[in-house]
Scaffold this active site. Structure first.
Site, PDB file in Angstrom:
ATOM      1  N   LYS A  37       0.833  -1.208   0.000  1.00 30.78           N
ATOM      2  CA  LYS A  37       0.000   0.000   0.000  1.00 30.78           C
ATOM      3  C   LYS A  37       0.862   1.248   0.000  1.00 30.78           C
ATOM      4  O   LYS A  37       1.877   1.296   0.716  1.00 30.78           O
ATOM      5  CB  LYS A  37      -0.880   0.019   1.254  1.00 30.78           C
ATOM      6  CG  LYS A  37      -1.933  -1.061   1.260  1.00 30.78           C
ATOM      7  CD  LYS A  37      -2.760  -0.910   2.526  1.00 30.78           C
ATOM      8  CE  LYS A  37      -3.736  -2.040   2.695  1.00 30.78           C
ATOM      9  NZ  LYS A  37      -4.265  -2.097   4.051  1.00 30.78           N
ATOM     10  N   GLY A 114       9.414  -4.960  -6.685  1.00 33.99           N
ATOM     11  CA  GLY A 114      10.535  -4.508  -7.515  1.00 33.99           C
ATOM     12  C   GLY A 114      11.865  -5.084  -7.054  1.00 33.99           C
ATOM     13  O   GLY A 114      12.045  -5.390  -5.874  1.00 33.99           O
ATOM     14  N   GLY A 175      10.300  -6.767  25.223  1.00 29.05           N
ATOM     15  CA  GLY A 175      11.163  -5.702  24.699  1.00 29.05           C
ATOM     16  C   GLY A 175      10.610  -4.358  25.098  1.00 29.05           C
ATOM     17  O   GLY A 175       9.508  -3.987  24.677  1.00 29.05           O
ATOM     18  N   VAL A 232      12.700 -13.865  28.526  1.00 30.12           N
ATOM     19  CA  VAL A 232      11.458 -14.637  28.452  1.00 30.12           C
ATOM     20  C   VAL A 232      11.808 -16.016  27.907  1.00 30.12           C
ATOM     21  O   VAL A 232      12.538 -16.129  26.928  1.00 30.12           O
ATOM     22  CB  VAL A 232      10.456 -13.942  27.500  1.00 30.12           C
ATOM     23  CG1 VAL A 232       9.199 -14.783  27.334  1.00 30.12           C
ATOM     24  CG2 VAL A 232      10.111 -12.588  28.034  1.00 30.12           C
ATOM     25  N   HIS A 435       5.459  32.412  28.877  1.00 27.17           N
ATOM     26  CA  HIS A 435       5.027  31.969  30.196  1.00 27.17           C
ATOM     27  C   HIS A 435       3.511  31.875  30.241  1.00 27.17           C
ATOM     28  O   HIS A 435       2.842  32.763  29.715  1.00 27.17           O
ATOM     29  CB  HIS A 435       5.503  32.975  31.251  1.00 27.17           C
ATOM     30  CG  HIS A 435       4.994  32.679  32.624  1.00 27.17           C
ATOM     31  ND1 HIS A 435       5.507  31.663  33.386  1.00 27.17           N
ATOM     32  CD2 HIS A 435       3.995  33.255  33.349  1.00 27.17           C
ATOM     33  CE1 HIS A 435       4.867  31.629  34.553  1.00 27.17           C
ATOM     34  NE2 HIS A 435       3.946  32.585  34.554  1.00 27.17           N
TER      35      HIS A 435
HETATM   36  C1  LIG Z   1       5.017  -0.228  15.362  1.00 26.38           C
HETATM   37  C2  LIG Z   1       6.002   0.788  14.866  1.00 26.38           C
HETATM   38  C3  LIG Z   1       5.854   2.105  15.244  1.00 26.38           C
HETATM   39  C4  LIG Z   1       6.754   3.069  14.788  1.00 26.38           C
HETATM   40  N1  LIG Z   1       6.590   4.365  15.173  1.00 26.38           N
HETATM   41  C5  LIG Z   1       7.433   5.300  14.722  1.00 26.38           C
HETATM   42  C6  LIG Z   1       7.262   6.668  15.080  1.00 26.38           C
HETATM   43  O1  LIG Z   1       6.361   7.032  15.828  1.00 26.38           O
HETATM   44  N2  LIG Z   1       8.117   7.582  14.570  1.00 26.38           N
HETATM   45  C7  LIG Z   1       9.131   7.217  13.740  1.00 26.38           C
HETATM   46  O2  LIG Z   1       9.882   8.091  13.302  1.00 26.38           O
HETATM   47  N3  LIG Z   1       9.334   5.932  13.382  1.00 26.38           N
HETATM   48  C8  LIG Z   1       8.509   4.972  13.851  1.00 26.38           C
HETATM   49  N4  LIG Z   1       8.693   3.662  13.472  1.00 26.38           N
HETATM   50  C9  LIG Z   1       9.768   3.338  12.530  1.00 26.38           C
HETATM   51  C10 LIG Z   1       9.305   3.667  11.095  1.00 26.38           C
HETATM   52  O3  LIG Z   1       8.096   2.983  10.832  1.00 26.38           O
HETATM   53  C11 LIG Z   1      10.346   3.283  10.064  1.00 26.38           C
HETATM   54  O4  LIG Z   1      11.601   3.805  10.418  1.00 26.38           O
HETATM   55  C12 LIG Z   1       9.929   3.810   8.700  1.00 26.38           C
HETATM   56  O5  LIG Z   1       8.711   3.254   8.307  1.00 26.38           O
HETATM   57  C13 LIG Z   1      11.003   3.507   7.654  1.00 26.38           C
HETATM   58  O6  LIG Z   1      10.579   4.041   6.446  1.00 26.38           O
HETATM   59  P1  LIG Z   1      11.002   3.392   5.065  1.00 26.38           P
HETATM   60  O7  LIG Z   1      10.540   4.350   4.020  1.00 26.38           O
HETATM   61  O8  LIG Z   1      12.433   3.009   5.109  1.00 26.38           O
HETATM   62  O9  LIG Z   1      10.181   2.012   4.948  1.00 26.38           O
HETATM   63  P2  LIG Z   1       8.702   1.499   5.195  1.00 26.38           P
HETATM   64  O10 LIG Z   1       7.825   2.452   5.877  1.00 26.38           O
HETATM   65  O11 LIG Z   1       8.886   0.151   5.793  1.00 26.38           O
HETATM   66  O12 LIG Z   1       8.134   1.315   3.735  1.00 26.38           O
HETATM   67  C14 LIG Z   1       8.708   0.416   2.830  1.00 26.38           C
HETATM   68  C15 LIG Z   1       7.725   0.104   1.732  1.00 26.38           C
HETATM   69  O13 LIG Z   1       8.397  -0.684   0.743  1.00 26.38           O
HETATM   70  C16 LIG Z   1       7.523  -1.690   0.259  1.00 26.38           C
HETATM   71  N5  LIG Z   1       8.341  -2.753  -0.302  1.00 26.38           N
HETATM   72  C17 LIG Z   1       9.167  -3.613   0.353  1.00 26.38           C
HETATM   73  N6  LIG Z   1       9.812  -4.397  -0.532  1.00 26.38           N
HETATM   74  C18 LIG Z   1       9.380  -4.045  -1.752  1.00 26.38           C
HETATM   75  C19 LIG Z   1       9.696  -4.463  -3.068  1.00 26.38           C
HETATM   76  N7  LIG Z   1      10.626  -5.396  -3.277  1.00 26.38           N
HETATM   77  N8  LIG Z   1       9.036  -3.893  -4.105  1.00 26.38           N
HETATM   78  C20 LIG Z   1       8.110  -2.923  -3.878  1.00 26.38           C
HETATM   79  N9  LIG Z   1       7.788  -2.470  -2.669  1.00 26.38           N
HETATM   80  C21 LIG Z   1       8.428  -3.007  -1.615  1.00 26.38           C
HETATM   81  C22 LIG Z   1       6.742  -2.088   1.499  1.00 26.38           C
HETATM   82  O14 LIG Z   1       5.513  -2.699   1.121  1.00 26.38           O
HETATM   83  C23 LIG Z   1       6.532  -0.747   2.179  1.00 26.38           C
HETATM   84  O15 LIG Z   1       5.342  -0.153   1.716  1.00 26.38           O
HETATM   85  C24 LIG Z   1       7.814   2.681  13.934  1.00 26.38           C
HETATM   86  C25 LIG Z   1       7.968   1.341  13.554  1.00 26.38           C
HETATM   87  C26 LIG Z   1       7.091   0.399  14.020  1.00 26.38           C
HETATM   88  C27 LIG Z   1       7.255  -1.033  13.596  1.00 26.38           C
END
Ligand SMILES: Cc1cc2nc3c(=O)[nH]c(=O)nc-3n(C[C@H](O)[C@H](O)[C@H](O)COP(=O)(O)OP(=O)(O)OC[C@H]3O[C@@H](n4cnc5c(N)ncnc54)[C@H](O)[C@@H]3O)c2cc1C
Length: 456
Positions: A37, A114, A175, A232, A435
């Site tokens: 998505k 991809g 964790g 755990v 303030h």
């Molecule tokens: C529960 C949770 C809560 C979090 N809360 C926070 C927060 O409050 N603040 C914060 O800064 N960070 C938070 N994080 C961390 C944050 O989600 C990640 O650091 C961030 O999403 C990384 O962004 P990204 O663009 O690298 O990847 P992602 O957000 O993981 O997006 C990667 C995308 O690539 C797509 N994809 C993967 N492989 C392929 C492929 N081969 N071809 C096409 N598409 C592909 C996936 O479907 C996904 O849509 C949280 C993480 C978790 C697990």
């Protein structure tokens, strides 16, 4: 051979979608490949849904505390279906916003998985696409299980924990880092029995030790059972619950939530075939402009070293495409990226802890002030929040900032901004703050570091 582009981004999370928009702004014909998505895990399953549910827990807490402020209310009730509906609505609004920005910037979305080909093209299914200036790898990360507790059934990861169909009666959270404490502090306030289990000797083990203490006190006050310094073991998942043991005791919960870390999502990327090098820990090796070892291929976000945070991913996306466009870019100061944990009490920090600063040989000065030192702490009902500034005496530099308490995640940004503009704690101490605001406590902590705390 299908279309060719200037820039192809694989993954549409906060790293990928921001990179794509910046690339389009710089005049590049841009496409984004997404297998799931638009908006990535951050918007669909992680940061945003988490914060939507946490917001409900915060409101519930405020209603419960309303009597302290002279407001009489009946015992509030949770309509869990409505909480989940709102969560879905928030996600839909924000992901719809990203799709809208793609349209506005004429960015094409290619649906599918991809990967790179040996000659540096992008393959999606049977189709190959060429990118003349840059391929940006932005596929994020996937959860890692722990030995003896494989994910599946009643053993779930963080993303599943924020999307439970029914309000859980009990949760065991393994964790006590950012994700674990957020999940535990949300569900305990929503009414579940929660045990938070951490193998290291304190909650939020990567934060400053003083911050962990205040946070743990807050969690216990919410009714959470907190167990630290204990692994755990003997996890056994049944159809309706999970049993486990910790430090000689036995536990049982509806769900066991594993919050012990994530690893890069690289499986489909064809990195070896394309000659993209990885580090020993599996992350992709990049330089300060996020270039990989393969020409014109960049990697950003959770795929590369540095804190796994959405805003870090976005900034790296901007740097990568600006470099690909031949613009002058500036490497990120990774230590100064703000870290935000939205548990209650809130935690915001950047830079080194006191312990790390001493180990690094700094001439350490500490400015520490409780929210209660300023009027706003009492007015808003949080006197126990804490601001801690770690400075180096030589030039008055701030080498770390740590805040726990109401709105800590917002307050930390002042220290980060001042540092980015080359300000130190003596400057923060002299800036006039409004303030009564909690930001006055930030100023007072800077004054404490500078040796002239007024309200102390
Ligand atoms: C529960 C949770 C809560 C979090 N809360 C926070 C927060 O409050 N603040 C914060 O800064 N960070 C938070 N994080 C961390 C944050 O989600 C990640 O650091 C961030 O999403 C990384 O962004 P990204 O663009 O690298 O990847 P992602 O957000 O993981 O997006 C990667 C995308 O690539 C797509 N994809 C993967 N492989 C392929 C492929 N081969 N071809 C096409 N598409 C592909 C996936 O479907 C996904 O849509 C949280 C993480 C978790 C697990």
């Amino acid at each position: 051979m299908a279309d060719s582009y200037d820039c192809i981004v694989i993954g549409s999370g906060p790293g990928g979608y921001v990179a794509a928009i910046r690339a389009a702004q710089l005049g590049m014909k841009t496409a984004v490949v997404e297998k799931d998505k638009v908006g990535g895990r951050c918007l669909n399953y992680a940061c945003i849904p988490a914060k939507a549910v946490l917001r409900t827990a915060d409101i519930l807490q405020e209603v419960r505390d309303a009597g302290d402020f002279g407001v009489k209310v009946a015992e509030p009730e949770i309509d869990y279906d409505a909480v989940m509906e709102r969560r879905a609505k928030v996600v839909k609004t924000l992901t719809g916003g990203v799709s809208g920005l793609f349209k506005k910037n004429t960015i094409e979305v290619i649906e599918g998985e991809g990967g790179l080909t040996g000659d540096g093209k992008v393959r999606v299914g049977e189709t190959e696409y060429e990118a003349s200036k840059a391929v940006i790898l932005a596929t994020g990360s996937v959860p890692r299980g722990i030995p003896g507790a494989p994910l599946g059934g009643r053993i779930i990861g963080t993303e599943e924990a924020w999307a439970l169909d029914e309000m859980p009666r009990s949760l065991a959270v393994v964790g006590a880092g950012a994700s674990g404490t957020e999940i535990a502090s949300a569900y305990v306030r929503l009414g579940a029995d929660v045990i938070l289990l951490e193998m290291l000797d304190r909650v939020l083990p990567s934060e400053d030790a003083d911050i962990s203490k205040v946070a743990e006190r807050g969690f216990k006050k919410q009714g959470m059972k907190v167990v630290t310094g204990t692994p755990v073991e003997n996890v056994e998942a049944g159809d309706a619950s999970v049993t486990f043991s910790y430090g000689g005791e036995k536990g049982e919960a509806d769900w066991l939530v594993i919050c012990t870390g994530r690893g890069p999502d690289v499986e489909a990327l064809g990195l070896d075939e394309a000659g993209v090098e990885r580090l020993e820990n599996g992350l992709i090796k990049v330089d300060g402009a996020l270039r990989t070892s393969r020409e014109r291929v960049y990697a950003i976000g959770d795929l590369v070293p540095g804190p796994a945070l959405a805003h870090k991913a976005s900034d790296e996306g901007i740097i990568a495409v600006e470099d690909a466009a031949g613009e002058q870019t500036h490497p990120i100061e990774y230590a100064d990226i703000p870290r935000a944990t939205f548990c209650t009490p809130n935690v915001g920090s950047f830079g080194l802890t006191e312990e790390q600063a001493r180990e690094a040989g700094h001439d350490v000065v500490v400015g520490k002030v409780q929210y209660g030192a300023v009027g706003a702490g009492t007015v808003y009902g949080d006197r126990t929040g804490l601001i801690k500034i770690i400075g180096d005496k030589k030039y008055g530099e701030m080498i770390g900032g740590h805040i726990v308490g109401t709105r800590a995640t917002e307050l930390i940004q002042e220290l980060v901004n001042a540092k980015a503009l080359e300000g130190g704690y003596p400057e923060i101490a002299r800036i006039v703050h409004g303030h009564p605001t909690l930001s006055e406590a930030v100023m007072e902590a800077a004054r404490a570091a500078d040796g002239w705390l007024i309200h102390g």
